[in-house]
Motif scaffolding. Structure first.
Motif, mmCIF file in Angstrom:
data_model
loop_
_atom_site.group_PDB
_atom_site.id
_atom_site.type_symbol
_atom_site.label_atom_id
_atom_site.label_comp_id
_atom_site.label_asym_id
_atom_site.label_seq_id
_atom_site.Cartn_x
_atom_site.Cartn_y
_atom_site.Cartn_z
ATOM 1 N N ALA A 1 -12.148 -11.884 14.798
ATOM 2 C CA ALA A 1 -13.459 -12.210 15.353
ATOM 3 C C ALA A 1 -13.379 -12.358 16.873
ATOM 4 O O ALA A 1 -14.262 -11.888 17.603
ATOM 5 C CB ALA A 1 -13.975 -13.504 14.730
ATOM 6 N N ALA A 2 -12.318 -12.995 17.355
ATOM 7 C CA ALA A 2 -12.139 -13.140 18.800
ATOM 8 C C ALA A 2 -11.983 -11.774 19.449
ATOM 9 O O ALA A 2 -12.471 -11.536 20.557
ATOM 10 C CB ALA A 2 -10.919 -14.010 19.090
ATOM 11 N N GLY A 3 -11.332 -10.853 18.741
ATOM 12 C CA GLY A 3 -11.154 -9.499 19.263
ATOM 13 C C GLY A 3 -12.467 -8.764 19.418
ATOM 14 O O GLY A 3 -12.682 -8.046 20.392
ATOM 15 N N VAL A 4 -13.390 -8.945 18.459
ATOM 16 C CA VAL A 4 -14.714 -8.310 18.554
ATOM 17 C C VAL A 4 -15.480 -8.880 19.740
ATOM 18 O O VAL A 4 -16.157 -8.149 20.474
ATOM 19 C CB VAL A 4 -15.513 -8.512 17.250
ATOM 20 N N LEU A 5 -15.374 -10.185 19.948
ATOM 21 C CA LEU A 5 -16.043 -10.810 21.089
ATOM 22 C C LEU A 5 -15.465 -10.281 22.404
ATOM 23 O O LEU A 5 -16.195 -10.109 23.385
ATOM 24 C CB LEU A 5 -15.892 -12.327 21.020
ATOM 25 N N VAL A 6 -14.177 -10.018 22.415
ATOM 26 C CA VAL A 6 -13.562 -9.422 23.599
ATOM 27 C C VAL A 6 -14.192 -8.065 23.892
ATOM 28 O O VAL A 6 -14.508 -7.738 25.048
ATOM 29 C CB VAL A 6 -12.034 -9.280 23.411
ATOM 30 N N GLY B 1 -10.061 -14.132 26.439
ATOM 31 C CA GLY B 1 -10.229 -13.953 24.999
ATOM 32 C C GLY B 1 -9.047 -13.258 24.356
ATOM 33 O O GLY B 1 -8.665 -13.568 23.225
ATOM 34 N N SER B 2 -8.462 -12.315 25.084
ATOM 35 C CA SER B 2 -7.278 -11.628 24.562
ATOM 36 C C SER B 2 -6.120 -12.610 24.390
ATOM 37 O O SER B 2 -5.411 -12.598 23.377
ATOM 38 C CB SER B 2 -6.866 -10.496 25.514
ATOM 39 N N VAL B 3 -5.945 -13.481 25.395
ATOM 40 C CA VAL B 3 -4.896 -14.495 25.306
ATOM 41 C C VAL B 3 -5.230 -15.503 24.206
ATOM 42 O O VAL B 3 -4.360 -15.931 23.440
ATOM 43 C CB VAL B 3 -4.719 -15.221 26.656
ATOM 44 N N ALA B 4 -6.525 -15.860 24.111
ATOM 45 C CA ALA B 4 -6.946 -16.817 23.085
ATOM 46 C C ALA B 4 -6.678 -16.284 21.684
ATOM 47 O O ALA B 4 -6.275 -17.036 20.788
ATOM 48 C CB ALA B 4 -8.432 -17.145 23.257
ATOM 49 N N ALA B 5 -6.920 -14.985 21.491
ATOM 50 C CA ALA B 5 -6.673 -14.384 20.175
ATOM 51 C C ALA B 5 -5.199 -14.517 19.795
ATOM 52 O O ALA B 5 -4.861 -14.812 18.631
ATOM 53 C CB ALA B 5 -7.086 -12.912 20.189
#
Length: 442
Positions: free
Chosen positions: A295-300, A167-171
């Motif tokens: 949003a991706a960061g919160v999911l992380v 997820g970190s890479v995806a963000a």
């Protein structure tokens, strides 16, 4: 001169009673990686969902269906492919699952509409579901008695770890490329890299070879024992008449029936709650006026909490009853999800609450994986794991869909959160009914 019966030794006992060797630890580590890949692949659609909604203009109800498609595939994959792993072996089925995941993730990047993407996600889910059934069995069968529960817990921690790292890479990819398709390319590449790791370092399970008893079983088992650094056995133990055959039917025969039903209902109910959080966090955060990368960061952060929860469960399981730990986590999950529904005024606050929810819900998932592995004998372990997780993932598919329609009907975040938290409450009741589960050494 033929060996005497007293020389017969069960190779599973050799593994169960000996200390873990480096090759066994490496096998567990590879399974952690495979479960991390599972975690990333499942949540890749969540990372991509804000971009998909923006590009195609889909409604929340339609998006909820897309979010659930790989979960439906995972349900079928867990049941069907898990049973195949009990018939044909953990190793070849694991390699086949990786191939399916590579193709599915790559095809997802070519999607031009919701229907096409849904089909590709359904296909990918088949590989993801089968993979989890295989890795749970592999870790259980290559670990010794002392380390089995801990090893399974660590393996399960790979799921949120994959979501955190991926997820970190995806963000970063979402921010730099601006394309949700890059999220799926990342998953395809990691799956390709994983194939040679399994091919070269993960042999067939000793327990599976012993249970199948093909003509070269003794040589195959001794080759694996030598490779792992353990003593060989001169003869194989006699086949037990009580050993169940590899079939779904056996899961509902005798003493296994009650265990199968209660574990399946518990997993089904709790995983609905679990996937409501994981699938809807990005969209909820974007609807609050934040960017997809935020949003991706919160999911992380939700998965950071899940990672910590799983690690704590692995540590505590050495000294505490796994079923009791699961019940405590389920009650905590109910409270945490309901509190999540109150909303937060800042991203920092929302991230903290998401981490707390992830901590509670994923610790339960790790506990359930351990209970599942301990509850089924070798001959039906992958099939039993696949059935429980498969049916459970069917429930997981309902979670995002139900939440989507609840949101669409005008119910706010608090009301939806209360409704979805009920799944963990049902799971806690199942744990009470399950009673004390004997943790088999084999």
């Amino acid at each position: 001169m033929a060996a005497q019966p007293s020389d017969v030794s069960d190779p599973r006992v050799v593994l169960a009673d000996s200390r873990m060797r480096r090759p066994q630890i490496l096998i567990v580590a590879i399974c952690v990686l495979l479960n991390a890949l599972d975690g990333y692949d499942v949540l890749s659609i969540s990372f991509a969902s804000p971009g998909i909604a923006s590009e195609w203009g889909v409604t929340k109800a339609a998006l909820g269906i897309v979010l659930s498609m790989e979960l439906i595939g995972m349900a079928a994959g867990s049941i069907v492919i898990g049973n195949l792993a009990d018939r044909f072996g953990r190793r070849p089925v694991t390699l086949a699952c990786l191939a399916v995941m590579v193709v599915g993730m790559a095809l997802a990047t070519t999607s031009g509409d919701v229907t096409t993407l849904s089909v590709f996600r359904l296909f990918t889910g088949l590989g993801i579901g089968g993979m989890l059934a295989c890795t749970n069995a592999i870790v259980a069968e290559f670990s010794n008695t002392r380390s089995k529960t801990r090893a399974i817990g660590i393996m399960a921690v790979g799921y949120p770890a994959g979501a955190v790292l991926g997820g970190s890479v995806a963000a970063v990819l979402l921010e730099q490329t601006g394309s949700w398709r890059s999220v799926f390319w990342l998953g395809a590449i990691v799956a390709v890299v994983s194939i040679p790791l399994v091919w070269f370092f993960v042999p067939e399970s000793v327990g599976f070879v012993l249970q199948r008893r093909r003509g070269d079983a003794l040589d195959a088992i001794n080759t694996t024992l030598t490779r792992l650094g353990h003593r060989t056995v001169p003869l194989l133990p006699p086949i037990s008449a009580d050993e169940p055959k590899a079939s779904v039917k056996q899961l509902f025969t005798g003493k296994l029936a009650r265990v199968t039903i209660l574990l399946t209902v518990a997993y089904f109910a709790h995983i609905m709650t679990f996937y409501f959080i994981l699938k809807w966090i990005p969209k909820i955060v974007v609807d609050m006026g934040n960017s997809p990368s935020t949003a991706a960061g919160v999911l992380v952060w939700a998965n950071v909490g899940g990672l910590l929860g799983g690690l704590l469960l692995s540590v505590l399981s050495v000294r505490m009853n796994t079923r009791n730990l699961a019940m405590i986590g389920m009650v905590a999950s109910v409270v945490a999800v309901i509190y999540f529904g109150t909303g937060q005024n800042s991203i920092a606050g929302l991230s903290l609450v998401a981490a707390a929810v992830g901590f509670c819900t994923n610790s339960v998932v790790c506990a359930l994986y351990a209970l599942i592995a301990h509850s089924f004998p070798t001959s039906v372990r992958a099939g039993g794991t696949g059935f429980v997780i498969g049916v459970g993932r069917g429930g997981a598919a309902l979670g995002p869909v139900i939440a989507g329609f609840l949101f669409q009907s005008g119910i706010g975040l608090q009301g939806v959160s209360i409704a979805m938290a009920s799944g963990s409450a049902v799971a806690a009741i199942c744990m009470l009914l399950l009673g004390s589960t004997k943790e088999s050494a084999l």
